[in-house]
Write an enzyme that holds these catalytic residues in place. Structure first.
Site, PDB file in Angstrom:
ATOM      1  N   VAL A  48     -15.660  -1.352  -8.917  1.00 66.27           N
ATOM      2  CA  VAL A  48     -15.235  -0.398  -9.166  1.00 66.27           C
ATOM      3  C   VAL A  48     -14.171  -0.261  -8.305  1.00 66.27           C
ATOM      4  CG1 VAL A  48     -15.129   2.443  -8.945  1.00 66.27           C
ATOM      5  CG2 VAL A  48     -16.909   1.252  -9.501  1.00 66.27           C
ATOM      6  N   ASP A  55     -15.998   0.043 -19.880  1.00 69.14           N
ATOM      7  CA  ASP A  55     -14.868   0.075 -18.698  1.00 69.14           C
ATOM      8  C   ASP A  55     -15.251   0.699 -17.588  1.00 69.14           C
ATOM      9  OD1 ASP A  55     -14.673  -2.306 -16.774  1.00 69.14           O
ATOM     10  OD2 ASP A  55     -13.070  -1.196 -16.418  1.00 69.14           O
ATOM     11  N   GLY A 103      -5.244 -11.709 -16.711  1.00 69.59           N
ATOM     12  CA  GLY A 103      -6.368 -11.491 -16.165  1.00 69.59           C
ATOM     13  C   GLY A 103      -6.646 -10.671 -16.130  1.00 69.59           C
ATOM     14  N   LYS A 109     -17.750   2.478 -14.570  1.00 69.68           N
ATOM     15  CA  LYS A 109     -17.332   2.260 -13.117  1.00 69.68           C
ATOM     16  C   LYS A 109     -17.846   3.789 -12.815  1.00 69.68           C
ATOM     17  CE  LYS A 109     -13.696  -0.825 -13.703  1.00 69.68           C
ATOM     18  NZ  LYS A 109     -12.449  -1.196 -14.248  1.00 69.68           N
ATOM     19  N   VAL A 143     -11.769 -14.215 -12.321  1.00 71.70           N
ATOM     20  CA  VAL A 143     -12.442 -13.560  -9.848  1.00 71.70           C
ATOM     21  C   VAL A 143     -12.690 -14.924  -9.582  1.00 71.70           C
ATOM     22  CG1 VAL A 143     -13.477 -11.874  -9.140  1.00 71.70           C
ATOM     23  CG2 VAL A 143     -13.002 -11.655 -11.336  1.00 71.70           C
TER      24      VAL A 143
HETATM   25  P1  NAP Z   1     -14.278 -14.541 -17.068  1.00 74.95           P
HETATM   26  O1  NAP Z   1     -12.873 -15.473 -16.585  1.00 74.95           O
HETATM   27  O2  NAP Z   1     -14.744 -14.326 -18.264  1.00 74.95           O
HETATM   28  O3  NAP Z   1     -15.506 -15.287 -16.120  1.00 74.95           O
HETATM   29  C1  NAP Z   1     -16.381 -15.136 -16.550  1.00 74.95           C
HETATM   30  C2  NAP Z   1     -17.019 -17.400 -16.127  1.00 74.95           C
HETATM   31  O4  NAP Z   1     -18.656 -16.609 -16.407  1.00 74.95           O
HETATM   32  C3  NAP Z   1     -16.576 -18.222 -16.140  1.00 74.95           C
HETATM   33  O5  NAP Z   1     -16.459 -19.420 -15.522  1.00 74.95           O
HETATM   34  C4  NAP Z   1     -17.947 -18.559 -17.382  1.00 74.95           C
HETATM   35  O6  NAP Z   1     -18.038 -20.037 -17.330  1.00 74.95           O
HETATM   36  C5  NAP Z   1     -18.723 -18.591 -17.009  1.00 74.95           C
HETATM   37  N1  NAP Z   1     -19.964 -17.542 -18.234  1.00 74.95           N
HETATM   38  C6  NAP Z   1     -20.465 -17.345 -19.045  1.00 74.95           C
HETATM   39  N2  NAP Z   1     -21.373 -17.026 -19.243  1.00 74.95           N
HETATM   40  C7  NAP Z   1     -22.077 -17.873 -18.833  1.00 74.95           C
HETATM   41  C8  NAP Z   1     -23.423 -18.855 -18.635  1.00 74.95           C
HETATM   42  N3  NAP Z   1     -24.675 -17.462 -20.057  1.00 74.95           N
HETATM   43  N4  NAP Z   1     -23.850 -19.175 -18.266  1.00 74.95           N
HETATM   44  C9  NAP Z   1     -23.026 -19.837 -16.599  1.00 74.95           C
HETATM   45  N5  NAP Z   1     -21.876 -18.794 -17.005  1.00 74.95           N
HETATM   46  C10 NAP Z   1     -21.200 -18.094 -17.886  1.00 74.95           C
HETATM   47  O7  NAP Z   1     -14.467 -13.245 -16.082  1.00 74.95           O
HETATM   48  P2  NAP Z   1     -13.682 -12.390 -15.051  1.00 74.95           P
HETATM   49  O8  NAP Z   1     -12.676 -11.583 -15.523  1.00 74.95           O
HETATM   50  O9  NAP Z   1     -13.391 -13.971 -13.549  1.00 74.95           O
HETATM   51  O10 NAP Z   1     -15.064 -11.323 -14.821  1.00 74.95           O
HETATM   52  C11 NAP Z   1     -16.385 -11.581 -13.634  1.00 74.95           C
HETATM   53  C12 NAP Z   1     -16.376 -10.126 -13.412  1.00 74.95           C
HETATM   54  O11 NAP Z   1     -16.221  -9.202 -12.578  1.00 74.95           O
HETATM   55  C13 NAP Z   1     -16.870  -9.306 -14.585  1.00 74.95           C
HETATM   56  O12 NAP Z   1     -18.458  -8.637 -14.826  1.00 74.95           O
HETATM   57  C14 NAP Z   1     -15.568  -8.242 -14.652  1.00 74.95           C
HETATM   58  O13 NAP Z   1     -15.834  -7.389 -15.927  1.00 74.95           O
HETATM   59  C15 NAP Z   1     -15.606  -8.258 -12.871  1.00 74.95           C
HETATM   60  N6  NAP Z   1     -14.296  -7.879 -12.745  1.00 74.95           N
HETATM   61  C16 NAP Z   1     -13.694  -8.262 -13.420  1.00 74.95           C
HETATM   62  C17 NAP Z   1     -12.154  -7.745 -12.874  1.00 74.95           C
HETATM   63  C18 NAP Z   1     -10.829  -8.457 -13.239  1.00 74.95           C
HETATM   64  O14 NAP Z   1      -9.732  -8.218 -13.053  1.00 74.95           O
HETATM   65  N7  NAP Z   1     -10.608  -9.663 -14.206  1.00 74.95           N
HETATM   66  C19 NAP Z   1     -12.240  -7.066 -11.774  1.00 74.95           C
HETATM   67  C20 NAP Z   1     -13.368  -6.303 -11.499  1.00 74.95           C
HETATM   68  C21 NAP Z   1     -14.566  -6.676 -11.898  1.00 74.95           C
HETATM   69  P3  NAP Z   1     -16.782 -21.117 -18.367  1.00 74.95           P
HETATM   70  O15 NAP Z   1     -15.264 -20.913 -17.909  1.00 74.95           O
HETATM   71  O16 NAP Z   1     -17.215 -22.793 -18.234  1.00 74.95           O
HETATM   72  O17 NAP Z   1     -16.379 -20.228 -20.213  1.00 74.95           O
HETATM   73  N1  HSE Z   2     -10.794  -4.918 -17.021  1.00 75.87           N
HETATM   74  C1  HSE Z   2     -10.810  -4.272 -15.894  1.00 75.87           C
HETATM   75  C2  HSE Z   2      -9.561  -3.184 -15.762  1.00 75.87           C
HETATM   76  C3  HSE Z   2     -11.152  -5.227 -14.462  1.00 75.87           C
HETATM   77  O1  HSE Z   2      -8.828  -3.262 -16.252  1.00 75.87           O
HETATM   78  O2  HSE Z   2      -9.679  -2.384 -15.163  1.00 75.87           O
HETATM   79  C4  HSE Z   2     -11.054  -4.303 -13.644  1.00 75.87           C
HETATM   80  O3  HSE Z   2     -12.797  -3.752 -13.401  1.00 75.87           O
END
Ligand code: NAP
Ligand code: HSE
Length: 432
Positions: A132, A201, A187, A205, A14
């Site tokens: 959410v 999860d 992703g 939500k 994200v």
């Molecule tokens: P992700 O791909 O795992 O990215 C996490 C990022 O956080 C990475 O860049 C990582 O750094 C960084 N990070 C982790 N621990 C850290 C620390 N201790 N200090 C500094 N940086 C740190 O996660 P994501 O999918 O983007 O999701 C991010 C958030 O959005 C989560 O809360 C997730 O639940 C929420 N979300 C995700 C989605 C989805 O579709 N993916 C949808 C809605 C909400 P590095 O890259 O250097 O490892």
């Molecule tokens: N892992 C979550 C899902 C991302 O699959 O719905 C969106 O919150």
């Protein structure tokens, strides 16, 4: 006008989408925000990692204190995920006088009280549209657009990964493992995908939606939660045969001053609106006392839908709308806590699959136990077997009429103790 300084915590799925749009669509976004938007810092763990976005090297940092000490950072966007250090970074940002945007439903479901109280104490705002439903503006709908209503119920598909897996399995014949791997590649999944497939999860939500809809209530740990990780292909097939599809359904409703909350695989009639929600899509049915039923749908996970919600929050903060909603609607305040509705007071129809030895009297034994617990049978399926298979274990599927949840559970426990039962019974609710 003075630029709005932004720090991004995390640049994964994200975060890299948000960073890319802030850099490539800056003019459009700044125009909508009414002031220049300036990305000042991007906090990551590993600065050498390729990120699919051309970040100027002087804005990448691995030290959160750099963000905290920069007075030009007015908005911190937390996209790290997980409980710690995300909780700490959010609280410290608020205490340092910065507004916070987060997509982190886990941290809000577990520590929302503390986070929102801190925001109020320091006169700051927390915006969480992306937490959410991915790109669906469901937080705005509940907090603002439906503000005149007493919300009565929420029925929703809230995990894109689980819905994607179920669709792939049911429609494409893909294995559970292959579908999960594809959801991760796209992703959609959490860094720890157990959170998706265990239902946790969706429970996070649901806790957030319930808090907005009904006010303070049961803690996230009290939500009854089962995921798709134990779901068997046999049940998907029987459901299909009966005219249903199985979805990971999150439900919350208010009744007699109590809140019922649960997340579990649920049979939904194939013609019902939620049965049409496929792939990574989420959908939320909200019933209010004034408006009646409303339905919100869209892509519930993935980089760009989530980026859309994050940037909507950013624009809202830049123009001052988010602050107004946060203060005047008193989002997430702590007052009288509504209790959880106990299982004795929950009623539903059920799908029940028992595995029994194919011999005389078996169906009678099962039916007697169901009858004793006032569980009425509405249909039974036992597929014809060859004569030479008599005595072997076979599946029997029973659909019940509406019945009491705790009585139904007692009946199933008793059925499973019968000598003719060869494996633990499987049951799921049927949505109405
Ligand atoms: P992700 O791909 O795992 O990215 C996490 C990022 O956080 C990475 O860049 C990582 O750094 C960084 N990070 C982790 N621990 C850290 C620390 N201790 N200090 C500094 N940086 C740190 O996660 P994501 O999918 O983007 O999701 C991010 C958030 O959005 C989560 O809360 C997730 O639940 C929420 N979300 C995700 C989605 C989805 O579709 N993916 C949808 C809605 C909400 P590095 O890259 O250097 O490892
Ligand atoms: N892992 C979550 C899902 C991302 O699959 O719905 C969106 O919150």
């Amino acid at each position: 006008m003075e630029p709005l300084g932004i720090a991004l915590l995390g640049c994964g799925t994200v975060g890299s989408g948000v960073a890319r749009l802030l850099l490539t669509e800056n003019e459009r976004l700044s125009k909508r925000a009414g002031r220049p938007l300036r990305l000042r810092w991007v906090l990551v763990r590993d600065p050498s990692k390729p990120r699919g976005v051309a970040l100027p090297s002087d804005i990448i940092t691995t030290d959160f204190r750099t963000v905290l000490r920069d007075p030009q950072v007015m908005v911190v966007i937390e996209l790290i995920g997980g409980l710690e250090p995300a909780r700490h970074f959010i609280l410290q940002s608020l205490e340092a006088g910065k507004d916070v945007i987060t997509a982190n439903k886990a941290v809000l479901a577990h520590y929302g009280d503390d986070i929102f109280e801190t925001a109020r104490r320091y006169g700051r705002t927390v915006a969480f549209e992306a937490s959410v439903g991915g790109g669906i503006p469901i937080i705005a709908a509940l907090a603002e657009e439906l503000a005149a209503n007493q919300i009565l119920s929420i029925q929703a598909i809230l995990n894109g990964t689980s819905n994607f897996i179920l669709t792939q399995m049911q429609e494409e014949g893909v294995s559970y493992e292959a579908a999960l791997a594809e959801a991760q590649r796209r992703g959609y999944a959490e860094a720890d995908p157990t959170l998706d497939v265990s239902g946790a999860d969706a429970a996070h939500k649901l806790a957030i939606l319930s808090r907005l809809a009904f006010g303070p209530g049961p803690s996230v740990q009290e939500i009854f939660c089962r995921g798709i990780d134990q779901l068997q292909l046999a049940d998907l097939r029987f459901a299909q045969e009966l005219g249903y599809t199985i979805k990971l359904l999150a439900e919350a409703w208010l009744q007699d001053g109590q809140v019922a909350l649960h997340v579990e695989p649920t049979l939904i009639h194939r013609l019902a609106p939620l049965a049409q929600v496929r792939g990574v899509y989420n959908a939320i049915l909200v019933r209010g006392d004034v408006v009646g039923q409303t339905l919100y749908a869209g892509r519930g996970a993935g980089q760009m839908p989530t980026t859309s919600a994050i940037l909507a929050d950013l624009i809202d903060l830049a123009i001052g709308r988010a602050q107004l909603t946060f203060r005047t609607l008193r989002l997430w305040e702590n007052h009288n806590r509504l209790p959880l509705r106990p299982p004795e007071r929950i009623r539903s129809r059920f799908y029940l699959r028992i595995t029994v030895e194919d011999r005389p009297g078996v169906i009678g034994e099962v039916a007697t136990i169901l009858g004793k617990h006032q569980v009425s049978i509405s249909s039974v399926i036992q597929h014809e077997a060859l004569d030479e298979c008599e005595g072997e274990a076979v599946p029997v599927v029973i659909m019940t009429h509406t019945t009491n949840l705790s009585a139904f559970r007692l009946a199933v426990a008793q059925i499973d103790r019968l000598s003719c039962v060869a494996a633990p019974s499987i049951y799921y609710p049927v949505a109405d």
